[in-house]
Design a protein around this motif. Structure first.
Motif, short mmCIF file in Angstrom:
data_model
loop_
_atom_site.label_atom_id
_atom_site.label_comp_id
_atom_site.label_asym_id
_atom_site.label_seq_id
_atom_site.Cartn_x
_atom_site.Cartn_y
_atom_site.Cartn_z
N GLU A 42 0.82 -1.21 0.00
CA GLU A 42 0.00 0.00 0.00
C GLU A 42 0.85 1.26 0.00
O GLU A 42 0.37 2.33 -0.39
N GLU A 241 -4.35 2.62 -6.91
CA GLU A 241 -4.31 1.20 -7.25
C GLU A 241 -3.20 0.90 -8.25
O GLU A 241 -2.57 -0.16 -8.19
N ILE A 244 0.02 0.45 -6.37
CA ILE A 244 0.09 -0.85 -5.70
C ILE A 244 0.34 -1.97 -6.71
O ILE A 244 1.17 -2.86 -6.47
#
Length: 378
Positions: A42, A241, A244
């Motif tokens: 994260e 996202e 990540i």
């Protein structure tokens, strides 16, 4: 009958504690490693999370994350501002540099330039000082994790002078920011000042941060920006996202943590399976005696399930509590700053414990079911 099963289990303290250790160790290893893995990847989106006002990130089409980017011409800012539905748009610069401290040490840092007027792009919280301190000349704000890398313990960073590209920089604030994936020192300053600190090519604009007007959705405005300007525009969630996914796809972290979690499961099966089998073998006469006085196989199975359930619930609780204590104990360590346990991870560990007990319990139960009552009297 369940009380008899529990008494049989706790009567052999050595095997009972061995079963608890196996389940607790497996739960601890699986939960802890998954927690570290989730929190670590994260951090690939920390750059997005540290600029909470930005609803849309606009970049060159080849850019992938906040660290893997290709600079755009300054005209991109006006192009984004001209798109219908854009409430505001500000420049955002991200670059790497080497800084020389007052003691002569050299440290690699990440320079982040935020909009001069609105200061959009700064973290919300500050450990020391506030956002307005950037109005002072030659001011930079350091992230709190970077302090541990650049200064000795107990040394006050406020007022420290740095040398960036033969330019003076003075630390006048400390930002409470989410650390980057590499935990590199991060310095925040105004966009105009950042241009002096990290001179480079003709195109210097890393990103354009934008907000949307009332009644508009970030996804719709982002699509409109792409259609009109030819640049790539992603919402806050999409770009986070992407950061990540980049770590998952381009590092060996998922494989390494996956191997550790698999080993935790295998060790749990081995320890619990062996200990449970020994327990059943040592108590096979007792189970045979119960069958001799009329206890059915169904009730025998219920007794074994109750034994497995007791061991599993206690061992699982010990493993989860151990993980919580581990995260809490290292919460002051910059490496583990902001780490938390997502609610999905204890559920994954619970499923793993159930599978371990189901496999080992089924193997052990077969021996009980095949025991003849007459064997007790031989």
């Amino acid at each position: 009958m369940l009380w008899i099963a529990i008494r049989m289990l706790t009567g052999d303290a050595q095997k009972f504690y061995g079963l608890l250790f196996g389940i607790a160790f497996s739960t601890l290893l699986i939960t802890q490693q998954l927690t570290i893995f989730v929190n670590l990847i994260e951090r690939g989106a920390s750059g997005v999370y540290n600029a909470p006002e930005a609803e849309i990130w606009v970049m060159d089409p080849v850019s992938r994350t906040t660290d893997v980017k290709y600079e755009m011409p300054s005209t991109a800012l006006d192009e984004v501002r001209s798109v219908q539905g854009v409430e505001w748009a500000v420049p955002h610069l991200r670059a790497n540099a080497n800084v020389r401290t007052s003691t002569g040490d050299l440290e690699g840092v990440s320079i982040i330039g935020v909009d001069d007027a609105t200061l959009i792009g700064l973290p919300d919280r500050f450990s020391e000082s506030s956002k307005t301190i950037l109005s002072a000349p030659d001011t930079v704000v350091i992230d709190d994790v970077g302090i541990t890398n650049m200064f000795e313990p107990g040394e006050d960073p406020i007022g420290q002078r740095l040398e960036l590209n033969d330019q003076r920089a003075v630390i006048r604030g400390v930002a409470d920011a989410i650390p980057s994936f590499t935990s590199q020192v991060t310095l925040y300053t105004k966009y105009s000042q950042a241009l002096n600190y990290v001179p480079g090519t003709r195109n210097r604009l890393s990103f354009v941060l934008a907000g949307v007007r009332d009644g508009e959705t970030p996804a719709a405005v982002a699509q409109r920006i792409e259609d009109q300007t030819g640049l790539k525009a992603e919402t806050r969630e999409e770009f986070a996202e992407a950061g990540i996914d980049f770590i998952i796809e381009n590092t060996g972290i998922p494989l390494n943590f996956g191997i550790t979690v698999a080993l935790g499961f295998i060790v749990g099966v081995a320890i619990v399976g062996l200990t449970f089998s020994l327990f059943i073998r040592d108590n096979i006469k007792q189970f045979g005696a119960l069958k001799a006085i009329g206890v059915t196989n169904r009730k025998i199975a219920g007794m074994v399930i109750a034994q497995a359930g007791l061991v599993g619930s206690i061992g699982y609780a010990l493993g989860v509590v151990g993980t919580v204590l581990f995260i809490y104990g290292f919460s002051n360590n910059p490496t583990f700053k902001g780490f938390y346990i997502p609610w999905q991870i204890p559920l994954v560990s619970l499923v793993a414990v159930i599978v371990i007990l189901a496999l080992t319990g089924w193997i052990s139960l077969r021996n009980v079911m095949n025991t003849e009552p007459a064997a007790v009297f031989r």
